[in-house]
Scaffold this motif. Structure first.
Motif, mmCIF file in Angstrom:
data_model
loop_
_atom_site.group_PDB
_atom_site.id
_atom_site.type_symbol
_atom_site.label_atom_id
_atom_site.label_comp_id
_atom_site.label_asym_id
_atom_site.label_seq_id
_atom_site.Cartn_x
_atom_site.Cartn_y
_atom_site.Cartn_z
ATOM 1 N N ILE A 1 12.779 -65.120 34.875
ATOM 2 C CA ILE A 1 13.581 -65.291 33.652
ATOM 3 C C ILE A 1 13.260 -66.637 33.016
ATOM 4 C CG2 ILE A 1 15.922 -65.688 32.794
ATOM 5 C CD1 ILE A 1 15.499 -62.785 33.197
ATOM 6 N N SER A 2 13.233 -67.688 33.828
ATOM 7 C CA SER A 2 12.930 -69.036 33.317
ATOM 8 C C SER A 2 11.581 -69.049 32.617
ATOM 9 C CB SER A 2 12.915 -70.059 34.462
ATOM 10 O OG SER A 2 14.107 -70.054 35.192
ATOM 11 N N GLN A 3 10.559 -68.561 33.298
ATOM 12 C CA GLN A 3 9.203 -68.594 32.749
ATOM 13 C C GLN A 3 9.108 -67.756 31.481
ATOM 14 O OE1 GLN A 3 6.806 -70.567 33.807
ATOM 15 N NE2 GLN A 3 8.021 -71.332 35.521
ATOM 16 N N GLY A 4 9.758 -66.599 31.484
ATOM 17 C CA GLY A 4 9.714 -65.733 30.313
ATOM 18 C C GLY A 4 10.358 -66.369 29.098
ATOM 19 N N LEU A 5 11.509 -67.014 29.297
ATOM 20 C CA LEU A 5 12.203 -67.672 28.180
ATOM 21 C C LEU A 5 11.368 -68.828 27.641
ATOM 22 C CD1 LEU A 5 15.906 -67.719 29.457
ATOM 23 C CD2 LEU A 5 14.894 -66.185 27.759
ATOM 24 N N MET A 6 10.794 -69.620 28.540
ATOM 25 C CA MET A 6 9.961 -70.742 28.089
ATOM 26 C C MET A 6 8.731 -70.254 27.340
ATOM 27 S SD MET A 6 10.205 -73.648 31.098
ATOM 28 C CE MET A 6 9.830 -72.571 32.483
ATOM 29 N N ASP A 7 8.132 -69.170 27.834
ATOM 30 C CA ASP A 7 6.949 -68.615 27.165
ATOM 31 C C ASP A 7 7.269 -68.138 25.750
ATOM 32 O OD1 ASP A 7 5.424 -69.103 29.393
ATOM 33 O OD2 ASP A 7 5.484 -67.043 30.145
ATOM 34 N N GLN A 8 8.518 -67.755 25.517
ATOM 35 C CA GLN A 8 8.927 -67.276 24.188
ATOM 36 C C GLN A 8 9.481 -68.407 23.311
ATOM 37 O OE1 GLN A 8 8.217 -64.192 23.168
ATOM 38 N NE2 GLN A 8 7.319 -63.848 25.201
#
Length: 394
Positions: free
Chosen positions: A25-32
């Motif tokens: 979740i963390s990585q996905g939010l940062m990537d967006q």
């Protein structure tokens, strides 16, 4: 968009399925491009090794944590039985975390407060008081009461059964009350989402565990007949599953089939059961190295809720999965196409023997599993869906 991801254990140390799911979740939010801050509880079971955190990670997440002693206190546990509090949840609440959370919320405003699991829900009152405009989203990793209810049904000891029944009742009541205090629920499986939608009127979406599809290599799937299970043994459903397999399934297998079990917190009594074709060990250094020569994953889960992240990871690596119905619950699969379902010791033993005798079937299941993961569990796609859910709430 500013998001505070509030975790009951540090996502930056992915030692079990929960941590891995939070980290995705963390990585996905940062990537967006989300402006993310991570605030986490750390415990003796899930400590933070700050020297292993990169400067880039700390800068992007502004990560910080507060230690909480969640070791079981018999007096508090008994008191909870008398007062009907959910001790499983309440032991995660401490003034130290509450004070630091208050300071964070006073220093800046967030659009979304993303609660990772029911275990940080005791802080909802503080969130409402100091960041009233934020929308509070519960990321449900499991229907916790369902785990305890299923453990109760499997327990033969009458005293333990009565105790588990009380715990299941307490956490169900707590869960029912808590979900009415949040603005939205992001369930980790469609099965959990269906149950929530039948109980509440707030928005509910399904955001399963995601994998980085770009890292799934199009390589030859291993046809090795080595059978394995890898999972944290300090989680009761995993311990129950492994004991069931060793006692009920293993005796039905021929001696030329090799079984490998490993995981953090493996009890010494199980390690001592290792034999020539049954190898049982504790925590391993490298999961990738451990899995490299093993192709058949067994997931004999009898009591759980949510979603088994290890199954999704195994499918992404092209493993042939044999799981119980409960173990595979909430995962998009087709029996006999990308996964095999076996609910009895006899059926599980039969499927293991069949795969070991047919390497091409191992390869077929593994390749189909990879296709399913790419289509259903791409983390980039899931992150965009989560952000769209946030925007809907706002």
């Amino acid at each position: 968009m500013k998001v505070l991801q509030f975790c009951n254990k540090p996502p930056c140390h992915p030692v079990d399925g929960g941590c891995i799911a939070m980290n995705q979740i963390s990585q996905g939010l940062m990537d967006q491009g989300v402006d993310l801050k991570i605030f986490s509880i750390e415990t003796d079971k899930h400590p933070v090794s700050r020297e292993n955190l990169s400067e880039e990670y700390l800068e992007k997440t502004r990560f910080e944590s507060v230690y909480v002693n969640t070791k079981v206190n018999l007096v508090d546990a008994f008191s909870a039985l008398v007062t009907s509090d959910s001790y499983n949840v309440s032991r995660f609440f401490t003034p130290d975390v509450d004070i630091r959370l208050k300071e964070i919320l006073q220093a800046e405003e967030f659009d979304i407060i993303h609660l990772e699991s029911l275990f940080v829900s005791p802080y909802i009152g503080t969130i409402r008081r100091y960041n009233p405009k934020a929308k509070v989203v519960l990321r449900s990793h499991n229907l916790e009461y369902m785990i305890w209810a299923r453990l109760t049904s499997q327990e033969s000891n009458r005293l333990k059964k009565s105790y588990l029944k009380v715990l299941a009742s307490q956490i169900k009541r707590y869960e029912e009350n808590t979900i009415r205090e949040v603005d939205g629920i992001a369930a980790i499986s469609f099965k959990d989402a269906e149950k929530y939608e039948g109980e509440v009127e707030i928005p509910v979406t399904t955001i399963p565990f995601g994998v980085n599809s770009e890292k799934i290599l199009d390589q030859a799937v291993s046809k090795s007949a080595n059978v394995f299970h890898l999972g944290a043994m300090d989680w009761m459903p995993n311990l129950e599953a492994v004991e069931w397999f060793i006692d009920k399934v293993f005796p039905l297998l021929p001696k030329d089939i090799h079984i490998h079990f490993a995981g953090r917190g493996m009890p010494e009594k199980l390690i001592k059961k290792s034999t020539g074709n049954l190898k049982i060990e504790g925590e391993i250094k490298s999961a990738d190295e451990y899995l490299s020569d093993k192709a058949i994953m067994v997931v004999p889960i009898l009591s759980a809720g949510g979603i088994r992240i290890k199954i999704i990871e195994g499918m992404a690596k092209g493993k042939a999965i044999i799981s119980t119905t409960i173990g595979a619950e909430g995962i998009h699969y087709t029996d006999n196409e990308d996964i095999l379902i076996a609910d009895t010791p006899e059926d599980m033993a039969e499927k293991i023997i069949s795969l070991c005798q047919n390497p091409n079937e191992i390869e077929r299941l593994g390749n189909n599993a990879i296709k399913t993961i790419k289509n259903e569990y791409d983390n980039s796609r899931l992150s965009k869906r989560l952000i769209a859910f946030y925007e809907k709430l706002l």
